[in-house]
Design an enzyme around this catalytic site. Sequence first.
Site, PDB file in Angstrom:
ATOM      1  CG  HIS A 143      59.007 -50.195 -35.387  1.00  0.00           C
ATOM      2  ND1 HIS A 143      59.882 -50.075 -33.972  1.00  0.00           N
ATOM      3  CD2 HIS A 143      57.897 -51.107 -35.529  1.00  0.00           C
ATOM      4  CE1 HIS A 143      59.156 -51.350 -33.393  1.00  0.00           C
ATOM      5  NE2 HIS A 143      57.505 -51.580 -33.451  1.00  0.00           N
ATOM      6  CD  GLU A 144      54.938 -51.902 -37.753  1.00  0.00           C
ATOM      7  OE1 GLU A 144      54.692 -53.004 -38.112  1.00  0.00           O
ATOM      8  OE2 GLU A 144      55.046 -51.356 -36.708  1.00  0.00           O
TER       9      GLU A 144
ATOM     10  CG  HIS B 129      57.991 -56.145 -35.795  1.00  0.00           C
ATOM     11  ND1 HIS B 129      58.821 -56.201 -34.620  1.00  0.00           N
ATOM     12  CD2 HIS B 129      57.463 -54.799 -35.049  1.00  0.00           C
ATOM     13  CE1 HIS B 129      58.109 -55.588 -33.672  1.00  0.00           C
ATOM     14  NE2 HIS B 129      57.513 -54.606 -34.124  1.00  0.00           N
TER      15      HIS B 129
ATOM     16  CD  GLU C 100      56.688 -53.409 -30.384  1.00  0.00           C
ATOM     17  OE1 GLU C 100      57.487 -52.737 -31.454  1.00  0.00           O
ATOM     18  OE2 GLU C 100      56.170 -54.548 -31.135  1.00  0.00           O
TER      19      GLU C 100
ATOM     20  CG  ASP D 231      61.584 -48.927 -31.133  1.00  0.00           C
ATOM     21  OD1 ASP D 231      61.089 -49.086 -31.728  1.00  0.00           O
ATOM     22  OD2 ASP D 231      61.634 -49.036 -29.461  1.00  0.00           O
TER      23      ASP D 231
HETATM   24 ZN   LIG Z   1      55.975 -52.554 -32.928  1.00  0.00          ZN
END
Ligand SMILES: [Zn+2]
Length: 418
Positions: free
Chosen positions: A280-281, A284, A358, A362
């Site tokens: 997930h990071e 980004h 976000e 995801d």
């Molecule tokens: Zn996040």
Amino acid sequence: MIAMNLYSVLFLAFLGLMWILEVWLARRQFRHVRLHRAQVPLLFQDHISLAAHQKAADYTVAKLQVGIASKGLGIAIVLLWTLGGGLTWLDSLWRKLGWSDLGTGVAVLLSFVLIGTLLELPVRIYRTFVLEQKFGFNRMTGTLFFQDFLKQGALMLMLGVPLAAGALWLMEHAGNYWWLYLWLSWLGFVFLMMWAYPAFIAPLFNTFTPLPDESLRQRVEGLLARCGFKSQGIFVMDGSRRSGHGNAYFTGLGNNKRIVFFDTLLESLNPEQIEAVLAHELGHFKRRHIFKNLSMMALLSFAGLALLGWLSAQPAFYQGLGVGYPSHYMALALFMLVAPVLTFFLHPLLTYLSRRYEFEADEFAVNMTHSQALAQALVKLYQENAGTLTPDPLHSAVYDSHPPAPVRLAHLQARGAS
Ligand SMILES: [Zn+2]
């Protein structure tokens, strides 16, 4: 002494509107969380106990109460600095020493920030040693709190003196477009801090050790290779020194990029879930959210400084906000007080963008790892951090950088099923 003018009226109107909206949203949130306290939402009934759900509700309400009290105090402090004559008082105190304009300006700005920090100290102490303590999250000792406070103060002086002096010098010597040069210097400073933070600043407060677990390390390195991501290492941070809340983040710039896991996160998740959180990071980063956030920050600071460039040339701006003698440093101090009031009204837009990022992160994580792992990790993190599963939708739209848990989980399940 204070002559009310258009600037005073506008300032009070924005401040009043902000306060009314904040209280109204907080009341909605209270009602919503309390209304749903008796039952765990359907989606979570297999994973989260009623006791954990009620703890999250009580924690949310308690945080909200402290938050609203602290915001009320903040507004009172802003009014004392401005219309209450606080800035004029501070200015006259330093002027008596007969220093140069630049020296007086730096002293006024630093003491202004220092007094502000001291005034906020009681709320900070209450949050750490009463609120977080009560819900079992605080791990901070009084000694560590005091050490942190001194270190932050020293850091503020080391960075604040050159920053304030540089800004005041530009305002004095760079002509009508000083705000443009100040903006460019500010961007340079932000990039420098992003680069320097992981290597020089963060280690002042925490210990970072390379990830010791060999099998987890291989799993993580495999993921990094699959995503084509190069970093200066994967580190574990002793977050448990201060708090029981867990997290993972990305830090640094260019060749100084690092991935940091809180030790508290590693304790509560299994390797598959840790991999999903990291994915997930990485999402980004891969979807260029960091670049987009920086661009937004650059745009907003450009608009803010252009506005300051114009306002600082209007004598009525100083008079209307309770400042007796216009000066460059008073313009900066007023700007620091006014900017948060104006940016409050941008919250819905900024949080909307953040929530969209976000979802994208995801989605990236689901494509790169097992779809169930991220959902499991999120449920566990919500539970361990006592995050509410039932926020008021409007309160959430204004304040929450992350989508509400049920919405986020529903998105993940939809992705996983397809
Ligand atoms: Zn996040």
